[in-house]
Scaffold this active site. Structure first.
Site, mmCIF file in Angstrom:
data_model
loop_
_atom_site.group_PDB
_atom_site.id
_atom_site.type_symbol
_atom_site.label_atom_id
_atom_site.label_comp_id
_atom_site.label_asym_id
_atom_site.label_seq_id
_atom_site.Cartn_x
_atom_site.Cartn_y
_atom_site.Cartn_z
ATOM 1 N N GLU A 150 0.838 -1.199 0.000
ATOM 2 C CA GLU A 150 0.000 0.000 0.000
ATOM 3 C C GLU A 150 0.876 1.254 0.000
ATOM 4 O OE1 GLU A 150 -3.301 0.428 -0.459
ATOM 5 O OE2 GLU A 150 -2.524 2.454 -0.574
ATOM 6 N N PHE A 151 0.498 2.234 -0.822
ATOM 7 C CA PHE A 151 1.301 3.456 -0.933
ATOM 8 C C PHE A 151 0.574 4.693 -0.430
ATOM 9 C CE2 PHE A 151 2.974 0.459 -4.021
ATOM 10 C CZ PHE A 151 4.338 0.532 -3.779
ATOM 11 N N LYS A 206 7.905 -1.597 -2.355
ATOM 12 C CA LYS A 206 7.410 -0.767 -1.247
ATOM 13 C C LYS A 206 8.571 -0.189 -0.426
ATOM 14 C CE LYS A 206 5.013 1.203 1.797
ATOM 15 N NZ LYS A 206 4.206 2.371 1.566
ATOM 16 N N ASN A 210 9.832 3.955 -0.024
ATOM 17 C CA ASN A 210 10.023 4.690 1.229
ATOM 18 C C ASN A 210 11.488 5.051 1.459
ATOM 19 O OD1 ASN A 210 7.365 4.868 1.773
ATOM 20 N ND2 ASN A 210 7.329 3.398 3.458
ATOM 21 N N GLY A 255 13.681 19.863 7.511
ATOM 22 C CA GLY A 255 12.878 20.007 8.724
ATOM 23 C C GLY A 255 13.566 19.373 9.915
ATOM 24 N N CYS A 262 6.074 4.819 9.277
ATOM 25 C CA CYS A 262 6.604 4.047 8.141
ATOM 26 C C CYS A 262 8.086 4.273 7.854
ATOM 27 C CB CYS A 262 5.778 4.341 6.895
ATOM 28 S SG CYS A 262 4.114 3.663 7.017
ATOM 29 N N LYS A 265 10.803 2.840 10.381
ATOM 30 C CA LYS A 265 10.840 1.383 10.511
ATOM 31 C C LYS A 265 11.171 0.702 9.179
ATOM 32 C CE LYS A 265 6.019 -0.082 9.806
ATOM 33 N NZ LYS A 265 6.163 -0.799 8.564
ATOM 34 N N LYS A 323 2.903 14.553 11.128
ATOM 35 C CA LYS A 323 2.716 15.448 9.989
ATOM 36 C C LYS A 323 1.286 15.969 10.028
ATOM 37 C CE LYS A 323 1.581 11.991 6.484
ATOM 38 N NZ LYS A 323 1.843 11.550 5.130
HETATM 39 N N1 LIG Z 1 0.151 3.954 8.049
HETATM 40 C C1 LIG Z 1 0.562 4.174 6.803
HETATM 41 O O1 LIG Z 1 0.592 5.306 6.323
HETATM 42 C C2 LIG Z 1 0.958 3.014 5.931
HETATM 43 C C3 LIG Z 1 1.086 3.225 4.549
HETATM 44 C C4 LIG Z 1 1.450 2.142 3.747
HETATM 45 C C5 LIG Z 1 1.712 0.918 4.322
HETATM 46 N N2 LIG Z 1 1.602 0.751 5.666
HETATM 47 C C6 LIG Z 1 1.847 -0.577 6.230
HETATM 48 O O2 LIG Z 1 0.588 -1.189 6.478
HETATM 49 C C7 LIG Z 1 0.667 -2.003 7.661
HETATM 50 C C8 LIG Z 1 -0.371 -1.543 8.665
HETATM 51 O O3 LIG Z 1 -0.058 -0.232 9.063
HETATM 52 P P1 LIG Z 1 -1.080 0.672 9.887
HETATM 53 O O4 LIG Z 1 -0.468 2.015 9.992
HETATM 54 O O5 LIG Z 1 -2.435 0.509 9.321
HETATM 55 O O6 LIG Z 1 -1.012 -0.062 11.301
HETATM 56 P P2 LIG Z 1 -2.021 0.088 12.534
HETATM 57 O O7 LIG Z 1 -1.234 -0.216 13.742
HETATM 58 O O8 LIG Z 1 -2.766 1.376 12.431
HETATM 59 O O9 LIG Z 1 -3.093 -1.078 12.281
HETATM 60 C C9 LIG Z 1 -2.796 -2.432 12.365
HETATM 61 C C10 LIG Z 1 -3.983 -3.122 13.015
HETATM 62 O O10 LIG Z 1 -3.831 -4.543 12.926
HETATM 63 C C11 LIG Z 1 -4.434 -5.119 14.086
HETATM 64 N N3 LIG Z 1 -3.990 -6.508 14.217
HETATM 65 C C12 LIG Z 1 -2.820 -6.997 14.646
HETATM 66 N N4 LIG Z 1 -2.803 -8.334 14.578
HETATM 67 C C13 LIG Z 1 -3.997 -8.731 14.082
HETATM 68 C C14 LIG Z 1 -4.591 -9.982 13.762
HETATM 69 N N5 LIG Z 1 -3.910 -11.111 13.917
HETATM 70 N N6 LIG Z 1 -5.837 -9.983 13.285
HETATM 71 C C15 LIG Z 1 -6.520 -8.852 13.097
HETATM 72 N N7 LIG Z 1 -6.013 -7.627 13.368
HETATM 73 C C16 LIG Z 1 -4.772 -7.565 13.854
HETATM 74 C C17 LIG Z 1 -3.997 -4.172 15.180
HETATM 75 O O11 LIG Z 1 -4.811 -4.310 16.320
HETATM 76 C C18 LIG Z 1 -4.148 -2.813 14.499
HETATM 77 O O12 LIG Z 1 -5.424 -2.235 14.718
HETATM 78 C C19 LIG Z 1 2.102 -1.887 8.144
HETATM 79 O O13 LIG Z 1 2.851 -2.937 7.602
HETATM 80 C C20 LIG Z 1 2.565 -0.582 7.551
HETATM 81 O O14 LIG Z 1 3.948 -0.530 7.365
HETATM 82 C C21 LIG Z 1 1.213 1.779 6.481
#
Ligand SMILES: NC(=O)c1ccc[n+]([C@@H]2O[C@H](COP(=O)([O-])OP(=O)(O)OC[C@H]3O[C@@H](n4cnc5c(N)ncnc54)[C@H](O)[C@@H]3O)[C@@H](O)[C@H]2O)c1
Length: 436
Positions: A150-151, A206, A210, A255, A262, A265, A323
């Protein structure tokens, strides 16, 4: 949709918006309760109305029931967290747990889609975990695993998902590819933006994206610090180089260092993968080192002006979220600034348009940190103003009023929001990043 966080909730909601029947699963009952109660646990522009609309239409539902989630969909998206482990690698326990949950329960063909950001080779591990669970219950059920990183950007996540620059799909199963092509067709009616590739390349894409963005930020931060010493203005340099189409204007803002859930990590995880192969990435090591140092640049400027002992001083701090347009406090630079000021004896009065509830959850209310109801209230009687997040409402303050409110007319701006001459004309001293 397995995992109902920033990515899972936005993805699930946008998929429902175009007519799909979506069930969002999370292990966090608090989040599911909020959603089932008509609320939204995160701040993301446009999301709340879209959640409400699709929930009301019955296309978007939320549950903690794993059985129901596995039974619900042919497509099982894994969008759980992949936080950094102690050694910097991505912690895969949640992804693998989600995979096992599917393997334990599935009764028919499924496509398991890795949407989380995961190290190269994860699809193989997901496939192996599901196969192991199937074997344990002597079930012979075929399934496909695909990578679909996801982007989306927090703060513009709904818009990014609805109008993607590209959709990357790593898969080798034709049926799965056809199904995912159909899922994404409504989001790219104007022209095809689906890039189908092999799974490992999709996983690496991905991290590469980043890492590239983090590199641009560290590059500009290092040049801004040099500009400070050379007496040049990084903002003019930014425009001078951004006008070259090979460089472009995006992501060239110096900045207080990159933060968020993201970049830090993902840079670490990619570096960890490369090091395990005996080929550590020299460039990324520098990107990280520059970023670590950059986090203290703003406080160094404060100390340079006010001295190292800040006992009894109180700073107004504008912006807590990592941000604008999000309430995400993960690895937010504000945390580093607040801690560094507190360590020198100062207190902080912070204001953020949306992230204060989340900040209270993440940081609590230690004695050195109070929260104000408005940007102006934060500044009343403070020794100086420190700007950490570039929310729109901070961009055009009443400088004359600020001068009256602050004990010392000092602005330390970690986001280069203001024209130095204008601030100085108003009688304030202005410290920014690489600005003359
Ligand atoms: N946040 C961003 O902007 C972004 C953008 C692109 C990609 N990502 C990637 O997407 C992934 C998720 O990121 P996020 O920011 O949404 O994380 P987040 O912490 O907001 O959400 C993850 C959710 O998964 C739940 N979870 C954990 N284990 C589970 C299971 N076994 N079954 C069901 N739910 C479960 C957690 O309780 C949590 O609510 C990461 O790998 C991240 O790197 C994030």
């Amino acid at each position: 949709m397995i995992g109902t966080g920033y990515v899972g909730l936005v993805t699930g909601t946008c998929l429902a918006e175009v007519g799909n029947d979506v069930l969002c699963l999370d292990v966090d009952a608090r989040k599911i309760d909020i959603l089932n109660g008509g609320g939204v646990p995160i701040h993301e522009p446009g999301l709340e109305a879209m959640v409400r609309r699709n929930a009301a239409a019955g296309r978007l539902r939320f549950t903690t029931d794993v059985d129901a989630a596995v039974a619900h969909g042919t497509l099982q998206f894994i969008a759980v967290g992949t936080p950094p482990d102690e050694d910097g690698s991505a912690d895969m326990q949640y992804v693998l747990q989600a995979a096992r949950n599917i393997g334990k329960r599935m009764t028919e063909w499924k496509v398991v889609v890795d949407k989380s950001t995961v190290p190269v080779g994860t699809a193989d591990r997901v496939r192996a975990a599901i196969a192991e669970e199937l074997a344990a219950r002597k079930a012979d059920i075929p399934f496909a695993v695909a990578s679909n990183p996801e982007f989306l950007k927090e703060g513009a996540a709904v818009e990014d998902f609805m109008k993607p620059d590209r959709v990357v799909l790593g898969a080798d199963d034709e049926r799965a590819i056809a199904m995912l092509r159909a899922v994404y067709a409504p989001f790219q009616r104007n022209h095809e933006r689906l890039l189908v590739m092999d799974v490992r390349s999709a996983e690496l894409t991905k991290y590469a994206a980043n890492a590239m963005l983090a590199t641009r930020i560290s590059f500009m931060n290092e040049l801004a610090n040099l500009a400070d010493r050379l007496g040049a203005d990084i903002e003019q340099v930014r425009q001078g180089i951004g006008s070259d189409p090979r460089i472009g204007y995006h992501f060239l803002y110096p900045g207080v260092g990159y933060g968020g859930s993201c970049f830090p990590k993902d840079v670490k995880a990619l570096q960890h993968s490369a090091s395990e192969l005996g080929t550590p990435l020299k460039l990324l090591a520098a990107v990280e080192a520059v970023n670590d140092a950059q986090k203290s640049v703003l406080v160094d400027k404060i100390v340079g002006r006010l001295g190292g002992d800040l006992t009894g001083r109180r700073f107004a701090l504008w912006g807590l979220a990592f941000k604008p347009n999000t309430d995400d406090m993960r690895e937010a630079p504000s945390r580093v600034v607040i801690d560094a000021l507190a360590a020198r004896g100062a207190t902080v009065t912070a204001y953020d348009p949306v992230a204060m509830p989340e900040a209270k959850r993440a940081l609590g209310t230690p004695a050195h940190l109070t929260y104000a109801d408005s940007p102006q209230a934060a500044c009343d009687g403070a020794d100086a103003l420190v700007v950490v997040t570039e929310w729109k409402e901070f961009r055009s303050p009443d400088f004359a009023r600020l001068k009256k409110q602050l004990k010392e007319p000092l602005i330390f701006d970690g986001r280069n929001l203001y024209e130095p001459a204008m601030v100085r004309d108003a009688g304030l001293e202005y410290f920014a990043i690489g600005r003359r």
